[in-house]
Write a protein that holds these residues in place. Structure first.
Motif, short mmCIF file in Angstrom:
data_model
loop_
_atom_site.label_atom_id
_atom_site.label_comp_id
_atom_site.label_asym_id
_atom_site.label_seq_id
_atom_site.Cartn_x
_atom_site.Cartn_y
_atom_site.Cartn_z
N UNK A 52 -113.35 53.75 52.93
CA UNK A 52 -113.78 55.03 52.39
C UNK A 52 -113.72 56.12 53.46
N UNK A 53 -113.58 57.35 53.02
CA UNK A 53 -113.58 58.47 53.96
C UNK A 53 -114.85 58.44 54.80
N UNK A 54 -114.67 58.69 56.09
CA UNK A 54 -115.79 58.63 57.03
C UNK A 54 -115.94 57.27 57.69
N UNK A 55 -115.22 56.28 57.19
CA UNK A 55 -115.32 54.95 57.74
C UNK A 55 -114.44 54.74 58.95
N UNK A 56 -114.40 53.48 59.40
CA UNK A 56 -113.65 53.14 60.61
C UNK A 56 -112.79 51.90 60.38
N UNK A 96 -109.65 59.15 66.98
CA UNK A 96 -108.92 57.91 67.27
C UNK A 96 -108.91 57.66 68.77
N UNK A 97 -108.92 56.38 69.13
CA UNK A 97 -108.83 55.99 70.53
C UNK A 97 -107.84 54.85 70.68
N UNK A 98 -106.88 55.03 71.56
CA UNK A 98 -105.92 53.96 71.87
C UNK A 98 -106.36 53.28 73.14
N UNK A 117 -104.68 48.50 70.97
CA UNK A 117 -105.57 48.75 69.85
C UNK A 117 -105.54 50.24 69.48
N UNK A 118 -105.89 50.51 68.23
CA UNK A 118 -106.12 51.87 67.79
C UNK A 118 -107.43 51.87 67.02
N UNK A 119 -108.48 52.38 67.65
CA UNK A 119 -109.76 52.52 66.98
C UNK A 119 -109.76 53.83 66.22
N UNK A 120 -109.98 53.75 64.93
CA UNK A 120 -109.92 54.93 64.07
C UNK A 120 -111.30 55.16 63.45
N UNK A 121 -111.92 56.25 63.80
CA UNK A 121 -113.24 56.61 63.27
C UNK A 121 -113.14 57.88 62.43
N UNK A 122 -114.17 58.13 61.65
CA UNK A 122 -114.22 59.33 60.81
C UNK A 122 -112.92 59.52 60.04
N UNK A 123 -112.50 58.45 59.40
CA UNK A 123 -111.22 58.48 58.69
C UNK A 123 -111.25 59.46 57.53
N UNK A 124 -110.09 60.07 57.29
CA UNK A 124 -109.92 61.04 56.22
C UNK A 124 -108.82 60.55 55.28
N UNK A 125 -108.84 61.01 54.03
CA UNK A 125 -107.77 60.61 53.11
C UNK A 125 -106.37 60.92 53.66
N UNK A 126 -106.25 61.98 54.43
CA UNK A 126 -104.93 62.33 54.97
C UNK A 126 -104.47 61.40 56.09
N UNK A 127 -105.32 60.47 56.50
CA UNK A 127 -104.91 59.44 57.47
C UNK A 127 -104.21 58.28 56.77
N UNK A 128 -104.18 58.29 55.45
CA UNK A 128 -103.52 57.23 54.69
C UNK A 128 -102.04 57.19 55.04
N UNK A 129 -101.58 56.02 55.46
CA UNK A 129 -100.19 55.87 55.90
C UNK A 129 -99.95 54.41 56.29
N UNK A 130 -98.69 54.10 56.51
CA UNK A 130 -98.34 52.85 57.18
C UNK A 130 -98.31 53.15 58.68
N UNK A 131 -99.05 52.36 59.43
CA UNK A 131 -99.15 52.56 60.87
C UNK A 131 -98.26 51.55 61.59
N UNK A 132 -97.47 52.06 62.52
CA UNK A 132 -96.54 51.24 63.28
C UNK A 132 -96.89 51.30 64.77
N UNK A 133 -96.82 50.15 65.42
CA UNK A 133 -96.93 50.17 66.87
C UNK A 133 -95.52 50.11 67.47
N UNK A 134 -95.40 50.66 68.65
CA UNK A 134 -94.10 50.75 69.30
C UNK A 134 -94.27 50.58 70.81
#
Length: 125
Positions: free
Chosen positions: A12-16, A67-69, A79-96
């Motif tokens: 949910x929005x606001x989550x981590x 976010x914190x890498x 790692x990618x710590x993602x806090x205070x998530x927003x709907x616009x953060x919705x995506x497929x996340x890729x590491x490189x």
């Protein structure tokens, strides 16, 4: 190096969430690592990166402060710590990753030559 991303899910929005990217081999410590994301209908965009030499980090403006890498070279994992998530953060996340690449500015996709398979992050409102 082969990369395996994990940790995505529905939140949910606001989550981590914390994403992980595990690397194969014994050369991980010499790789600068990054996270990118691609939302439906949009181009893949830079999210965050961490340098192999001094741990310097860069973030996209849209995720700064949320976010914190980080990396654990003993575990061959970034790692990618993602806090205070927003709907616009919705995506497929890729590491490189790219070996011996010194990050001196927010990188482009072409700056990395090893990619993981992606993990879906969905943020509901």
């Amino acid at each position: 190096v082969q990369l395996q991303a994990s940790g995505g899910g529905l939140v949910q929005a606001g989550g981590s969430l914390r994403l992980s990217c595990a690397a194969s081999g014994r050369t991980f410590s010499s790789y600068s690592m990054g996270w990118f994301r691609q939302a439906p209908g949009k181009e893949r965009e830079f999210v965050a990166t961490i340098s192999w030499t001094n741990g310097r980090t860069y973030y996209a403006d849209s995720v700064k402060g949320r976010f914190t890498i980080s990396r654990d070279n003993a575990k061959n994992t970034v790692y990618l710590q993602m806090n205070s998530l927003k709907p616009e953060d919705t995506a497929v996340y890729y590491c490189a990753g790219r070996r011996w690449y010194e990050v001196v500015a927010p990188p482009k996709q072409a700056d990395f030559n090893s990619w993981g398979q992606g993990t879906q992050v969905t943020v509901s409102s």
